[in-house]
Every structure is written in C-alpha cells, then in structure tokens.
Design an enzyme around this catalytic site. Structure first.
Site: not given
Ligand code: PSU
Ligand code: MN
Length: 305
Positions: A26, A88, A143, A161
């Site tokens: 990614e 993003k 998502a 996390k």
């Molecule tokens: N968690 C991490 N590192 C990251 C992300 C999440 O420990 O870099 C990033 C990933 O790209 C993940 C996104 O898909 O954040 C999720 O964002 P949201 O919670 O807004 O869906």
C-alpha cells in the site's frame, strides 16, 4: 482484459503472466504513515525484502488519475516527499480521484481493490484499520474491514494498533466471515507489541499452510479476504505500558481538537510517533520488513499450489 483505469508495470505483468509470486503493497503507509525520507526508504527496503523472498513487489497508488500496480523508485520517492499532501484514498474516494486525474495514497481497502483488479492475491502492510474506540457513538469503523469482508486478497499485517478497539475489530471480522490467522502465534498481535490478550481463530506455523487456507476459501466460492497476523519480532517490540500511555494521550488530544473521519488515523499515528520520540517509527519499519518477508513466502507458496 485488464481494467481500463489500471496500469500494471512491465515487471509485475510479466510475473503475473508467468504465474510467479507477486506481493501488493500500500501507499498510505508511505504518504501518511511515516515521515520523509524514512517513508520512501522503508518502502524501497520492503520491496527489496520481497525480492529477496523470491517474489515481485507491486506497490500500489494512484498517479494522475491512473491506478498503478508497480511503482518506480522515483514514483515512490514522489509519494514520500509529497507526504500528507497526497490524498488518502479509500474505496469511496476512488471514483473522485480517477475523474479528477489526481494523485492518491491507497489504504488497505483501496489497495485490496486494485490488487484484486490486477490479479494479485497477497498483500503486505503494517497494520489494518479497524473499529475505533468509542465507535458505539461515532460509528468510526475503517472501510478496511468491509473490504476484507468482500475482496479476495490475503492481507499480511502485524495486527492492529490499540488506538482501535481490538476486541470489537475481531468481532466485526468474525461477523463478516474473515479468517484471522496467527503466524506462529495464538494471539492477535497489537502492532507495537506481540500480544493483545485476544485469540486468533487459528494458529498457522508456516506459509504453505496459510496458502492452503486461501485456496480452500476461494475454492469454496467464499468471497472476501483473510487477515494473516504476523507479530512484530521480539527484538523490536515495545513495552505495552509506554505505548499505551502514548495512545491514551493521542486519543485525548484528538478528542480535544475534534479530529474525526479520515484524518483521525493519520493524526493518531503521527502523535504516537512524536510522543515515543521515534521509537515507534523504528518498530513500524521493522514490522513492515517482517511482514514483507512473510508475504513473499506466502505468495511463493500460493503460486506453487
Ligand atoms: N494503521 C497503521 N498504519 C497505517 C494505517 C493504519 O498502523 O498506515 C493506514 C492504512 O493505510 C489503513 C488506514 O488502511 O490507515 C486506515 O485508515 P482509516 O482508519 O481512516 O480507515
Ligand atoms: Mn475512520
């Protein structure tokens, strides 16, 4: 015929045509997950790790409104240097980005979509998104989880996390039929630390076992992904106490500042990194490399079935 919006690099295309192992990667972790230049350097080291494991890396992003599977080092550096200026992109953002010929850093969800379009069944990342703490009120559920429910890609990660509610995240995955496999581990790892106190569905001790589960799932016609949870190497794991203090402070600050929606995860990640004086960045880099190695082995095993 490959999708009209998608560009696959020559190297990745050749590997796919010959049935060789490919690993998707990614780009939100590059633009939003780490500072420059460590972000671009790590992305290139992750690619090398995949090559060393006998697979071809396909870093995924959107450049000038084109979906890209396989980036050049120059393109990786561009995404790293522009950092948070690069949008993003999750599932909902894809159409707007394509229509506007824009650049985008793909999350787990949108990387899965593009990997699937390209025909890449294995994807390595750091951590997946999940159900945020307090989601009963905010309804903030990444998502990424919906995507795991519907798109046929195995995602190798170091768990999630504990900025998230890990228990609810696992409940959600169970409801949506997503297998959560622990690599040489009985517990779901909590990204910076190896354990969360929560069990995985099943422990798998080698990549070939995991490849057989992927084959069985999709062979049965069960749509959706799998989570392959690979704990951070012992030597780089952080103490749960220090990380929990940083997480609590980061969450309190996000609440005080009213940070919500797609900005929340990047805000918490940057805050934790600042509060741990870069220790979390080192952990993040090491677990990304560790996930790349397992994903390469998994892609090789799956290509060999
Ligand atoms: N968690 C991490 N590192 C990251 C992300 C999440 O420990 O870099 C990033 C990933 O790209 C993940 C996104 O898909 O954040 C999720 O964002 P949201 O919670 O807004 O869906
Ligand atoms: Mn969210």
């Amino acid at each position: 015929m490959i999708n009209h919006y998608l560009d696959i690099s020559h190297e990745v295309m050749d590997a796919l045509n010959e049935g060789r192992a490919v690993v998707a990667l990614e780009s939100t972790i590059i633009s939003h997950g780490m500072p420059y230049p460590q972000n671009a350097e790590t992305a290139l080291r992750v690619e090398q790790k995949i090559r060393a494991g006998g697979a071809i890396p396909a870093t995924i992003a959107i450049i000038g409104g084109r979906l890209k599977a396989g980036l050049s080092p120059k393109e990786i550096d561009y995404l790293g240097e522009k950092g948070v200026q690069v949008t993003k992109v999750s599932r909902r953002d894809l159409p707007v980005l394509l229509a506007g010929n824009r650049d985008g850093a793909t999350t787990v969800a949108s990387t899965m979509i593009i990997a699937r379009l390209a025909g890449i069944p294995v994807f390595a990342t750091g951590g997946i998104g999940g159900v945020h703490r307090g989601a009963a009120q905010t309804m903030d559920i990444s998502a990424d989880l919906q995507e795991l429910a519907r798109t046929n890609v195995a995602v190798v990660c170091a768990g999630a996390k504990s900025i998230l509610d890990l228990k609810l995240t696992l409940e959600y995955l169970e409801t949506h039929g997503v297998p959560v496999l622990g690599y040489q581990m009985d517990e779901f790892p909590a990204f910076y630390s190896r354990s969360s106190g929560l069990p995985v569905d099943c422990r798998m001790d080698d990549a070939s076992e995991i490849a057989k589960v992927m084959k069985a799932k999709w062979g049965l016609g069960l749509e959706g992904g799998l989570v392959v949870a690979n704990p951070i190497p012992e030597a780089y794991a952080m103490s749960e106490d220090s990380i929990n203090i940083a997480i609590s402070r980061a969450i309190a600050e996000a609440e005080a500042k009213g940070i919500k929606g797609k900005s929340l995860t990047p805000f918490l990640l940057a805050k934790i990194e600042a509060l741990t004086e870069g220790k979390s960045l080192q952990a993040n880099i090491q677990l990304a490399l560790n996930n790349a190695a397992l994903a390469a082995a998994l892609a090789v095993a799956y290509a060999g079935l």
